[in-house]
Design an enzyme around this catalytic site. Structure first.
Site, short mmCIF file in Angstrom:
data_model
loop_
_atom_site.label_atom_id
_atom_site.label_comp_id
_atom_site.label_asym_id
_atom_site.label_seq_id
_atom_site.Cartn_x
_atom_site.Cartn_y
_atom_site.Cartn_z
N HIS A 192 0.80 -1.22 0.00
CA HIS A 192 0.00 0.00 0.00
C HIS A 192 0.83 1.26 0.00
CE1 HIS A 192 1.13 -0.67 4.13
NE2 HIS A 192 0.64 0.48 4.51
N CYS A 193 2.17 1.17 0.11
CA CYS A 193 2.98 2.38 0.21
C CYS A 193 4.18 2.42 -0.72
CB CYS A 193 3.49 2.55 1.66
SG CYS A 193 2.27 3.25 2.78
N ILE A 194 5.04 1.42 -0.62
CA ILE A 194 6.35 1.51 -1.27
C ILE A 194 6.25 1.73 -2.79
CG2 ILE A 194 8.53 0.29 -1.71
CD1 ILE A 194 8.19 -1.00 1.05
N LEU A 222 3.92 3.29 -4.34
CA LEU A 222 3.14 4.49 -4.63
C LEU A 222 3.80 5.78 -4.17
CD1 LEU A 222 -0.44 3.24 -3.63
CD2 LEU A 222 0.78 2.92 -5.79
N ASP A 223 4.43 5.75 -2.99
CA ASP A 223 4.91 6.98 -2.37
C ASP A 223 5.87 7.80 -3.23
OD1 ASP A 223 3.34 6.10 -0.37
OD2 ASP A 223 4.89 6.02 1.18
#
Length: 442
Positions: free
Chosen positions: A278-280, A282-283
């Site tokens: 959910h992060c790596i 996209l961020d």
């Protein structure tokens, strides 16, 4: 001299004596564990979600998140400390509300903050004085102050005087056996110093971990992106070296094992079929998008993103070469993919590179089936794909190639090796297998 105490009835005092009512908007991988910890700390907690199914499950004490202990959820729901609703009018009862909603990328790979905006607008009609709002959703620097603050001030209340606003980035690592919501250090940055202190008081009363105060929400927003961009860049580096090592006839896995023998100045990162979660993945896009506002291009970040984004296609190219050596083309081949979760031993398949590998294989005409003990089915581009119920000898033998894309510890890899014609191991899941005649590593 007496100690300065918060005014009776103030939000800080209500947090200290745990008479405050807390709210969490978004009951997913971040929100539900946070709501559970709030209730376990003794606060009456209300969870808000637009999905009726999640609300019904929470109110029935039925867990759907791996990092939440089933018995904990059942106990706090039965005690009346935690309830869930789709009715945002219940925000009026809350003294603190944490926003934990998704912040995905849109079709143009730009930040989609529509869920944050919608949540804020839903809160506004029910805001009251001495209220704290905390955004936990990962986003670009400036979101809390430039986007959220003006929306919330449409309530007629003034931030820093009538209500408090802060950003405190979620730090959730699904499946991590050591660090959970309860014991992971928290970063907090408020619009004002008092906003920061109120938010820090909230988390100090819930967590068993240090609270790191920073000078502004933008600092907290930027540090969250730094955390995950750091991983993105380093994984991009080892993925690129994995491609080069293969061309040179070297094992990148042995190279990394040798490098990590150094006790300083090196941290091991490992290659794979791409990035998920959910992060790596996209961020870095948040940061590169925001950087363009300042006429700046994040060249190193963008380069690593390009390497990582290409890995699913590279894995399919390698799979094609393996099949060719066995006299097969991708078109018409039977391929078994082991694992669609984005990391081992969890059921989360968000942004999983394994799904892109499957898509690319099917575009090439392969007949693809998958087995994942944690993900019996997944939804991709509006379609549901069901996995195989059991990893049988017949299933493995029927495959012209087995591709390991997630290294689940519950899979019997020795059994797979014994039955398979050919194996492409993109995660080094078979590192302990002695007979490696049919195994090729990424």
């Amino acid at each position: 001299m007496g100690v300065n105490k918060p005014n009776a009835g103030s939000l800080k005092q209500k947090l200290l004596d745990k008479t405050a009512t807390l709210g969490v908007v978004g009951l997913g991988y971040v929100g539900l564990p946070l709501a559970v910890e709030k209730a376990k700390a003794g606060y009456k907690t209300i969870g808000f979600d637009v999905q009726e199914q999640k609300v019904e499950m929470v109110n029935a004490g039925k867990n759907y998140i791996g990092d939440v202990v089933n018995e904990d959820l059942e106990k706090i729901v039965q005690s009346g400390l935690l309830s869930a609703t789709t009715d945002f009018a219940q925000v009026a009862k809350a003294d603190c509300v944490c926003i934990c909603v998704p912040t995905p990328l849109d079709v143009h790979q730009q930040p989609d903050i529509s869920y944050v905006e919608a949540s804020a607008k839903a809160i506004v009609p029910y805001m009251h004085k001495e209220m704290l709002i905390v955004l936990e959703s990962t986003t670009y620097p400036g979101t809390t102050e430039d986007l959220l603050k003006p929306i919330l001030e449409n309530s007629g209340l003034t931030c820093g005087r009538d209500f408090y606003l802060a950003f405190s980035p979620e730090r959730v690592d699904p499946g991590n056996l050591l660090y959970k919501t309860k014991n992971t250090p928290k970063v907090v940055g408020g619009i004002t110093k008092h906003c920061t202190e109120i938010a820090a008081t909230l988390y100090e009363s819930i967590l068993e971990a240090p609270i790191h105060r920073v000078s502004s929400p933008a600092i907290a927003e930027m540090e969250k992106i730094l955390e995950n961009t750091y991983r993105n860049i380093n994984i991009g580096l080892v993925n690129e070296l994995a491609i080069l090592s293969n061309k040179m006839g070297l094992s990148i896995w042995e190279v990394i094992d040798a490098a990590k023998s150094k006790p300083y100045g090196f941290q091991a990162f490992y290659p794979g079929p791409g990035l998920g979660g959910h992060c790596i993945p996209l961020d870095p896009y948040y940061l590169s998008w925001k950087a363009r506002e300042y006429g700046f291009h994040t060249s190193m970040i963008e380069a690593s993103m390009m390497v990582n984004d290409r890995m699913p296609e590279y894995c399919v190219e390698r799979a094609s070469k393996i099949l060719n050596r066995h006299g097969k083309a991708i078109k018409g081949s039977n391929i078994l993919v082991l694992g669609v979760a984005y990391k081992q031993d969890i059921d989360d398949y968000r942004e999983s590179p394994a799904i892109r590998v499957i898509d690319e294989l099917e575009k090439g005409g392969a007949e693809v089936v998958y087995y994942d003990p944690f993900v019996p089915e997944y939804r991709d581009q509006g379609k549901v794909k069901k996995g195989e119920a059991d990893l049988t000898a017949e299933l493995i033998r029927n495959a012209d190639l087995v591709i390991i894309t997630t290294a689940h510890s519950t899979v019997d890899y020795a059994f797979v090796q014994q039955q398979a014609k050919a194996i492409f191991d993109t995660k080094n899941a078979m590192k302990s297998i002695q007979n490696r005649e049919n195994i090729e590593l990424l």
